[in-house]
Design an enzyme around this catalytic site. Sequence first.
Site, PDB file in Angstrom:
ATOM      1  N   HIS A 173       1.408 -25.658  26.134  1.00 21.66           N
ATOM      2  CA  HIS A 173       2.522 -24.776  25.792  1.00 21.66           C
ATOM      3  C   HIS A 173       2.225 -24.116  24.457  1.00 21.66           C
ATOM      4  O   HIS A 173       1.617 -24.719  23.585  1.00 21.66           O
ATOM      5  CB  HIS A 173       3.836 -25.575  25.680  1.00 21.66           C
ATOM      6  N   GLU A 180       6.998 -26.858  33.821  1.00 22.22           N
ATOM      7  CA  GLU A 180       6.693 -26.506  35.227  1.00 22.22           C
ATOM      8  C   GLU A 180       6.254 -27.687  36.075  1.00 22.22           C
ATOM      9  O   GLU A 180       6.363 -27.640  37.305  1.00 22.22           O
ATOM     10  CB  GLU A 180       5.592 -25.435  35.265  1.00 22.22           C
TER      11      GLU A 180
HETATM   12  C1  SDX Z   1       6.258 -21.522  30.449  1.00 25.86           C
HETATM   13  O1  SDX Z   1       6.893 -19.733  25.886  1.00 25.86           O
HETATM   14  C2  SDX Z   1       7.727 -20.400  26.616  1.00 25.86           C
HETATM   15  O2  SDX Z   1       8.736 -20.899  26.163  1.00 25.86           O
HETATM   16  C3  SDX Z   1       7.370 -20.457  28.073  1.00 25.86           C
HETATM   17  C4  SDX Z   1       8.232 -21.400  28.930  1.00 25.86           C
HETATM   18  C5  SDX Z   1       9.638 -20.898  29.031  1.00 25.86           C
HETATM   19  O3  SDX Z   1      10.559 -21.724  29.223  1.00 25.86           O
HETATM   20  O4  SDX Z   1       9.821 -19.672  29.039  1.00 25.86           O
HETATM   21  O5  SDX Z   1       8.219 -22.688  28.354  1.00 25.86           O
HETATM   22  C6  SDX Z   1       7.707 -21.494  30.364  1.00 25.86           C
HETATM   23  O6  SDX Z   1       5.684 -20.472  30.420  1.00 25.86           O
HETATM   24  C7  SDX Z   1       5.528 -22.831  30.535  1.00 25.86           C
HETATM   25  C8  SDX Z   1       3.976 -22.640  30.630  1.00 25.86           C
HETATM   26  C9  SDX Z   1       3.632 -22.499  32.130  1.00 25.86           C
HETATM   27  N1  SDX Z   1       2.154 -22.194  32.258  1.00 25.86           N
HETATM   28  C10 SDX Z   1       1.285 -23.120  32.669  1.00 25.86           C
HETATM   29  O7  SDX Z   1       1.550 -24.294  32.915  1.00 25.86           O
HETATM   30  C11 SDX Z   1      -0.140 -22.569  32.802  1.00 25.86           C
HETATM   31  C12 SDX Z   1      -1.121 -23.547  32.151  1.00 25.86           C
HETATM   32  N2  SDX Z   1      -0.900 -23.522  30.701  1.00 25.86           N
HETATM   33  C13 SDX Z   1      -1.755 -22.710  29.899  1.00 25.86           C
HETATM   34  O8  SDX Z   1      -2.277 -21.582  30.487  1.00 25.86           O
HETATM   35  C14 SDX Z   1      -1.404 -22.642  28.435  1.00 25.86           C
HETATM   36  O9  SDX Z   1      -1.111 -23.902  28.019  1.00 25.86           O
HETATM   37  C15 SDX Z   1      -0.318 -21.705  28.000  1.00 25.86           C
HETATM   38  C16 SDX Z   1      -0.556 -20.323  28.434  1.00 25.86           C
HETATM   39  C17 SDX Z   1       1.001 -22.168  28.497  1.00 25.86           C
HETATM   40  C18 SDX Z   1      -0.284 -21.744  26.483  1.00 25.86           C
HETATM   41  O10 SDX Z   1      -1.508 -21.333  26.080  1.00 25.86           O
HETATM   42  P1  SDX Z   1      -1.798 -20.989  24.551  1.00 25.86           P
HETATM   43  O11 SDX Z   1      -0.681 -21.277  23.650  1.00 25.86           O
HETATM   44  O12 SDX Z   1      -2.333 -19.612  24.540  1.00 25.86           O
HETATM   45  O13 SDX Z   1      -2.784 -22.076  24.207  1.00 25.86           O
HETATM   46  P2  SDX Z   1      -4.260 -21.798  24.046  1.00 25.86           P
HETATM   47  O14 SDX Z   1      -4.757 -21.006  25.192  1.00 25.86           O
HETATM   48  O15 SDX Z   1      -4.452 -21.270  22.673  1.00 25.86           O
HETATM   49  O16 SDX Z   1      -4.822 -23.269  24.199  1.00 25.86           O
HETATM   50  C19 SDX Z   1      -5.638 -23.782  23.197  1.00 25.86           C
HETATM   51  C20 SDX Z   1      -6.747 -24.477  23.923  1.00 25.86           C
HETATM   52  C21 SDX Z   1      -7.541 -23.464  24.724  1.00 25.86           C
HETATM   53  O17 SDX Z   1      -8.887 -23.829  24.566  1.00 25.86           O
HETATM   54  P3  SDX Z   1      -9.904 -22.603  24.178  1.00 25.86           P
HETATM   55  O18 SDX Z   1      -9.790 -21.612  25.344  1.00 25.86           O
HETATM   56  O19 SDX Z   1      -9.364 -22.017  22.871  1.00 25.86           O
HETATM   57  O20 SDX Z   1     -11.228 -23.263  24.050  1.00 25.86           O
HETATM   58  O21 SDX Z   1      -6.197 -25.403  24.855  1.00 25.86           O
HETATM   59  C22 SDX Z   1      -6.705 -25.079  26.144  1.00 25.86           C
HETATM   60  C23 SDX Z   1      -7.169 -23.650  26.125  1.00 25.86           C
HETATM   61  O22 SDX Z   1      -8.258 -23.512  27.024  1.00 25.86           O
HETATM   62  N3  SDX Z   1      -5.606 -25.184  27.099  1.00 25.86           N
HETATM   63  C24 SDX Z   1      -5.749 -25.671  28.303  1.00 25.86           C
HETATM   64  C25 SDX Z   1      -4.484 -25.591  28.886  1.00 25.86           C
HETATM   65  N4  SDX Z   1      -3.629 -25.051  28.017  1.00 25.86           N
HETATM   66  C26 SDX Z   1      -4.354 -24.784  26.912  1.00 25.86           C
HETATM   67  N5  SDX Z   1      -6.819 -26.158  28.953  1.00 25.86           N
HETATM   68  C27 SDX Z   1      -6.613 -26.591  30.216  1.00 25.86           C
HETATM   69  N6  SDX Z   1      -5.409 -26.557  30.847  1.00 25.86           N
HETATM   70  C28 SDX Z   1      -4.341 -26.060  30.216  1.00 25.86           C
HETATM   71  N7  SDX Z   1      -3.169 -26.018  30.837  1.00 25.86           N
END
Ligand code: SDX
EC number: 2.3.3.16
Length: 376
Positions: free
Chosen positions: A255, A313
């Site tokens: 998140h 989720e």
């Molecule tokens: C919602 O903002 C809100 O409030 C949203 C929400 C709401 O109520 O409206 O809470 C609802 O959107 C929940 C999120 C639903 N999405 C998912 O479950 C999809 C999987 N999650 C990710 O794609 C990710 O965690 C995000 C998009 C939710 C957040 O990503 P960020 O903040 O951009 O985090 P990041 O990409 O900077 O992560 C840092 C590292 C990364 O490594 P690098 O690419 O920098 O090497 O953590 C890794 C990411 O790869 N990472 C993950 C991951 N989430 C982050 N690696 C594997 N699986 C994941 N789920």
Amino acid sequence: MANTLNSDLEGITVAETRLSQINGEKGELLIRGLPIDELASNASYEETVFLLLNGRLPTSEETDEFRGKLASHRQICDEVQAVLQRAAREGKPAMDALRMGVAAANLGVEEQDLRKDIHRVIAVFPTIVATYWRYQQGKEPVAPRDDLGHATNFLYMLTGERPSEARAAGLETYLNTVVEHGLNASTFTARVVVSTESDLISAATAAVGALKGPLHGGAPGPVLEMLQEVYETGDAEKYVRETLDAGERLMGFGHRVYRARDPRAAVLESAAESFHTEKGDGEFFEAAQEFEDVATDLLAEYVPDRRLETNVEFYTAILLDGVGIPKDLFTATFAISRVSGWMAHALEQLDDNRLIRPSSHYVGETKRSWTPVEDR
Ligand code: SDX
């Protein structure tokens, strides 16, 4: 002062709000000062929306009046039905159908009022989603009933039968849990549209488009598919390792704000547990809990510098599946709830309205001159 580039606006504060407070470090969420677990497990959705829009919980008379006001705006006109029928016939996904239905929801409405249309926008979302789904299933739409609450009426319009108390209560818990969550991408989208003094249908339509994305609201469907696949194979570790080795994101985890477990996960986990235990498929629920433990441990191994816990989720998928929402409607059901958060933020944006217009830093070519086409 030179602007630093912050392309994802992480950590940038752009508004003051009284609607919700998120503590990302502690994993806490307050809605108008109420802890999410207390609100979600006690309120009707109508009480929650009244609280969001008015800043206090309603009296029982006010709740009845508010429920009646929403119910009176549930109908959609024939032209919107025709749009949904065609979207279903062409196999359009639910979020596209919702966006088209909301965009057309102004047909037959004389004037648009940026403050008064809120109840109509909130009320038509379930009717649009259910009407699309009935056509998608090759059935005739079920007209909304004005004697049923918001959650019960949505389940009724999906099946044509009144749902059990347990299913209606489970959906109500979900709708209350995800109604509002600060400046997430879809809510920020709605605020940008309202900041131009456009209209609420345009704001809601744009927000639906933002919520559709798998990084935001599009995650619960893939979460259920993931859990069903692992339930068959029985090997959570293999699935998680293959996903992370491929550099893919594990849906339902991570998140932008929470650096602890999303507090909404606990609310939805307990609501989902009661369903799957009652339904007698407690094994599936227990397998999901085991998956969460395995995934959290492996995420800590693969991404040591970032605490990645389950987000809203993961248990959403299990709870909505439990109450009988089809997987293809999970994100649209998220929108049915979150539209009230979008509308509440729209009111806040209007109260202190400034056009939202950030800067950009030019890194392109400079000092070029015109070249006639014969010389290009
Ligand atoms: C919602 O903002 C809100 O409030 C949203 C929400 C709401 O109520 O409206 O809470 C609802 O959107 C929940 C999120 C639903 N999405 C998912 O479950 C999809 C999987 N999650 C990710 O794609 C990710 O965690 C995000 C998009 C939710 C957040 O990503 P960020 O903040 O951009 O985090 P990041 O990409 O900077 O992560 C840092 C590292 C990364 O490594 P690098 O690419 O920098 O090497 O953590 C890794 C990411 O790869 N990472 C993950 C991951 N989430 C982050 N690696 C594997 N699986 C994941 N789920």
